[in-house]
Write an enzyme that holds these catalytic residues in place. Structure first.
Site, PDB file in Angstrom:
ATOM      1  N   ASN A  57       0.827  -1.207   0.000  1.00  0.00           N
ATOM      2  CA  ASN A  57       0.000   0.000   0.000  1.00  0.00           C
ATOM      3  C   ASN A  57       0.863   1.260   0.000  1.00  0.00           C
ATOM      4  OD1 ASN A  57      -2.332  -1.521   0.074  1.00  0.00           O
ATOM      5  ND2 ASN A  57      -2.763  -1.150   2.230  1.00  0.00           N
ATOM      6  N   ARG A 408     -11.253  -3.694 -14.203  1.00  0.00           N
ATOM      7  CA  ARG A 408     -10.151  -4.604 -13.883  1.00  0.00           C
ATOM      8  C   ARG A 408     -10.673  -6.025 -14.006  1.00  0.00           C
ATOM      9  NH1 ARG A 408      -6.395  -1.247 -11.204  1.00  0.00           N
ATOM     10  NH2 ARG A 408      -7.321   0.384  -9.902  1.00  0.00           N
ATOM     11  N   ARG A 438      -5.578   2.359 -12.979  1.00  0.00           N
ATOM     12  CA  ARG A 438      -4.194   2.485 -12.520  1.00  0.00           C
ATOM     13  C   ARG A 438      -3.566   1.136 -12.182  1.00  0.00           C
ATOM     14  NH1 ARG A 438      -4.550   6.437  -8.622  1.00  0.00           N
ATOM     15  NH2 ARG A 438      -4.072   8.042 -10.137  1.00  0.00           N
ATOM     16  N   HIS A 468     -15.654   3.716 -14.343  1.00  0.00           N
ATOM     17  CA  HIS A 468     -15.458   2.877 -13.160  1.00  0.00           C
ATOM     18  C   HIS A 468     -16.689   2.038 -12.862  1.00  0.00           C
ATOM     19  CE1 HIS A 468     -14.896   2.373  -8.643  1.00  0.00           C
ATOM     20  NE2 HIS A 468     -13.749   1.923  -9.123  1.00  0.00           N
ATOM     21  N   TYR A 501     -12.489  -9.705  -1.968  1.00  0.00           N
ATOM     22  CA  TYR A 501     -13.165  -8.437  -1.714  1.00  0.00           C
ATOM     23  C   TYR A 501     -14.635  -8.704  -1.409  1.00  0.00           C
ATOM     24  CZ  TYR A 501      -9.238  -6.099  -4.179  1.00  0.00           C
ATOM     25  OH  TYR A 501      -8.010  -5.644  -4.586  1.00  0.00           O
ATOM     26  N   ARG A 597     -14.254   2.351   4.992  1.00  0.00           N
ATOM     27  CA  ARG A 597     -13.065   1.523   5.192  1.00  0.00           C
ATOM     28  C   ARG A 597     -11.773   2.340   5.232  1.00  0.00           C
ATOM     29  NH1 ARG A 597     -11.819  -1.113   0.208  1.00  0.00           N
ATOM     30  NH2 ARG A 597     -10.118   0.389  -0.017  1.00  0.00           N
ATOM     31  N   HIS A 625     -15.348  -3.715   0.216  1.00  0.00           N
ATOM     32  CA  HIS A 625     -15.334  -2.995  -1.061  1.00  0.00           C
ATOM     33  C   HIS A 625     -16.729  -2.586  -1.531  1.00  0.00           C
ATOM     34  CE1 HIS A 625     -14.414  -2.600  -5.509  1.00  0.00           C
ATOM     35  NE2 HIS A 625     -13.388  -1.965  -4.983  1.00  0.00           N
TER      36      HIS A 625
END
Length: 728
Positions: A57, A408, A438, A468, A501, A597, A625
């Protein structure tokens, strides 16, 4: 609009005192991740995993966020954030806040976890502590496997300082020429193509037969450091020190000037690999000042950018230890279950030369027509629900069109393979592949090219916007009619991350949602300028406006003598317009619970501003998520799920979709999920008015309520009652 309460004091919601800094809030999130590695209630190898996640991270944080702040400083940007800080001030506070965390991470690994690993028969040893036999084995291993791939690079007037690739481990070596007595500097890159840890065979390390033994090894860089003489024959090795460099890895493309976005992104990826400016130097704490200063100068860094590490560098490599066969040191494994509504759905299996054939059962479209389906991953199987929906659409002879957004997906994506099969089966397939996701840019470029090869219509998104949203539209011929089926979710179409997730998805054939999604895809692939939707909240079209209106509606209920209640779950809360609306609602008496979160810039518990707002963060085995938004609405409750966080980037610079869940049983299920999360006293942290987080602790182990454990137990209970629900 909200009217001011007669008794409410006048408050300037633009006051920086009412906001937490985004970057410092993110560091607080990563501190909570680190805590999972410090918590002795976490299984031992899972503790290593959380240390690795903490490090990974941080790498991304420096590559993107710190790099961006440095660029602002270089450009003399002095604009203040909502919390009143300049870019330069933020960099200083990041450095000050982060150093104790990095120190804590390394101390717990070196002096706590390594000992616990040894107690379990896992030995990560230092080279200096090895026996002569172990050293002889490693010397031969070095000659056979390591030496051939090493490249020493001298640094002198005829050899400029070499390029140091992003996140690579390197040895800075000082050698002395015995003929001239001159000290010289060289750099040796630790090969990323080799395993970070070199294992010692059992017959070499000879473990104590009376104690447990599983694995013994040494860091690769130590093996190299103690065998450098072969790289510098005739020289005297004076010293060597390990260091690691982080570089700016963000991608900036002038989309309106790019003739081909795919090629433009590829060029930026090449620049990322070749290297942008350095933003961080991690170095062994024992490195002398002259070496440290030399590296800082050659990399263009200052003291604030240097982090001294007392121990192992690059702890993200600790992920390796999760591969060891030690189930007693890991979380108990479990498998996702088939959603009860889908247990009799047929599957496609490999057939003869004519292709795939279907097993007996009900087609998924029949079940969707009987009622909406809500899926909760990973407790309920992504493969048996969303992936099955797309696969059946690909092979169903009545399906005419499939449209989908891909942000993704996995490297060997069955989703992409299903879309290719659909195109080969003569269906019209259109896919928006977001090239600007990204660190997934290269993967998405490869998928885009593959899809195009098979005749899929591929678009790359909209200029200035990241797509997204997580949406699928299936158009099916049913007799004389056309029916549209949709999936709208909170997570990516990635079967691998769907196991790690927590996410939600709605599968439905409600006509108004089919119409909305048709308009959304026309907006994404054509020149549509749809300004409103029947049901969907779409960013950047109407989402912020509608969200603010629903927050204000709760305040109006309170001001008119009713009850106001908001519960919202998301990854991050940053958007100042949303925060100001929440403050005003709190002043009006609305009871607000936020499950955030990560980043939270809202300051809860401030008298006369946010005393009716509570914020918790849930950090556990699974990455929270899903996004859920609940509004009491005077008893006519509304609840939404979707892809968007309450962040400015999501609401203004991304295409997002949030959908109302209207079927009563599914609304009740979502409210139950929120209730279980809010009652968590095992993995939940409460945000305090001063910005600190306090972990909830049960009064006794018997009173522990882990939301993730409860959801897992509920799923397992379903399989106990009905074994057919066990996922394959």
């Amino acid at each position: 609009m909200i009217q001011a309460m007669p008794s409410a004091p006048t408050v300037d919601f633009k006051d920086p005192a009412y906001y937490f800094n985004r970057e410092l809030s993110w560091l607080a999130f990563n501190q909570r991740v680190l805590h999972e590695g410090l918590d002795d209630r976490t299984p031992l190898l899972e503790r290593l995993k959380f240390l690795a996640i903490f490090c990974s991270n941080l790498d991304e944080f420096f590559m993107v966020r710190v790099a961006g702040l440095k660029q602002q400083v270089e450009a003399n940007v002095t604009k203040l954030t909502a919390d009143g800080r300049t870019p330069s001030q933020q960099l200083k506070e990041i450095s000050k806040s982060l150093r104790p965390l990095v120190y804590q991470q390394n101390q717990v690994f070196e002096y706590v976890l390594k000992e616990k690993l040894a107690d379990e028969g896992i030995f990560l040893n230092d080279y200096v502590d090895l026996s002569q036999e172990e050293r002889q084995y490693l010397h031969q291993f070095y000659d056979d496997h390591i030496f051939p791939v090493l490249t020493p690079l001298a640094v002198d007037p005829s050899h400029p300082f070499p390029y140091i690739s992003n996140l690579s481990l390197n040895l800075g070596v000082v050698v002395r020429d015995p003929d001239t007595d001159e000290e010289l500097f060289a750099r040796v890159k630790v090969p990323p193509t080799l395993p970070r840890f070199v294992a010692l065979p059992e017959d070499v390390c000879q473990p104590d037969p009376n104690k447990p033994w599983l694995w013994t090894g040494v860091p690769l860089e130590q093996v190299i450091a103690h065998n450098l003489a072969s790289l510098f024959p005739g020289m005297i090795i004076q010293e060597c020190h390990l260091f690691r460099v982080t570089r700016n890895a963000d991608i900036a493309v002038e989309e309106d000037e790019a003739d081909d976005l795919l090629l433009a992104i590829e060029e930026e990826l090449r620049k990322r690999r070749v290297g942008k400016s350095a933003v961080r130097l991690e170095i062994n704490a024992s490195t002398p000042k002259n070496i440290r200063d030399r590296l800082m100068t050659d990399l263009g860094l200052e003291e604030i950018d240097v982090y001294d590490i007392d121990g192992l560098l690059g702890l993200k490599d600790l992920f390796f230890f999760l591969s060891l066969p030690a189930p007693h040191l890991k979380d108990e494994p479990w498998a996702s279950v088939i959603p009860p509504r889908l247990k009799h759905v047929y599957e496609f299996v490999d057939g003869d030369e004519d292709g795939r054939v279907q097993q007996e059962g009900i087609d998924i479209f029949t079940l969707i027509r009987q009622g909406d389906i809500l899926v909760h991953h990973p407790y309920q199987s992504f493969t048996a629900s969303v992936q099955q929906f797309i696969t059946q659409a690909a092979y169903d002879p009545h399906v005419l069109t499939i449209k989908m957004t891909l942000y993704r997906t996995s490297g060997d994506s069955p989703i992409v393979n299903a879309l290719i099969a659909a195109a080969e089966n003569g269906k019209q397939v259109a896919v928006l592949v977001e090239l600007k996701a990204r660190f997934d840019e290269e993967n998405n470029i490869n998928w885009a090219r593959k899809l195009e090869q098979y005749g899929v219509h591929v678009v790359y998104g909209l200029v200035g916007l990241k797509t997204h949203t997580k949406t699928v539209l299936v158009v099916r011929q049913e007799g004389p009619d056309i029916r549209r089926y949709v999936h709208i979710g909170t997570g990516n179409y990635n079967p691998k991350t769907a196991k790690l997730y927590t996410d939600l998805g709605l599968i439905t054939c409600r006509p108004e949602l089919g119409n909305d999604l048709t308009n959304l895809f026309n907006f994404l692939t054509g020149y549509s300028r749809q300004k409103d939707y029947q049901k969907l909240l779409v960013a950047p079209v109407n989402m912020r406006e509608r969200m603010v209106a629903m927050i204000e509606r709760e305040a109006d209920h309170c001001l008119n003598g009713g009850t106001g209640r908001i519960v919202a779950k998301m990854n991050s809360l940053v958007d100042t317009q949303i925060i100001r609306a929440l403050y005003a609602a709190s002043q009006a008496g609305v009871q607000i619970d936020l499950i955030v979160r990560g980043i939270c810039c809202l300051r809860p518990g401030v008298e006369n501003v946010s005393e009716n707002i509570r914020v918790i963060s849930v950090i556990g085995r699974l990455l929270e998520h899903s996004r859920i938004f609940y509004f009491h609405n005077g008893g006519e409750e509304e609840i939404y799920i979707g892809s968007a966080d309450w962040m400015s980037r999501n609401l203004t610079r991304r295409v997002e979709a949030v959908v109302p869940v209207e079927q009563p049983d599914l609304k009740q299920e979502l409210q139950s999920i929120l209730g279980i999360l809010l009652a968590d006293n095992r993995q939940a942290w409460e945000l305090q008015p001063d910005g600190t987080y306090v972990q909830r602790r049960p009064a006794s182990p018997e009173q522990s309520q882990s939301s993730q454990a409860i959801f897992t137990a509920q799923a397992i209970a379903e399989t106990t009652e009905d074994p057919e629900l066990r996922s394959v």
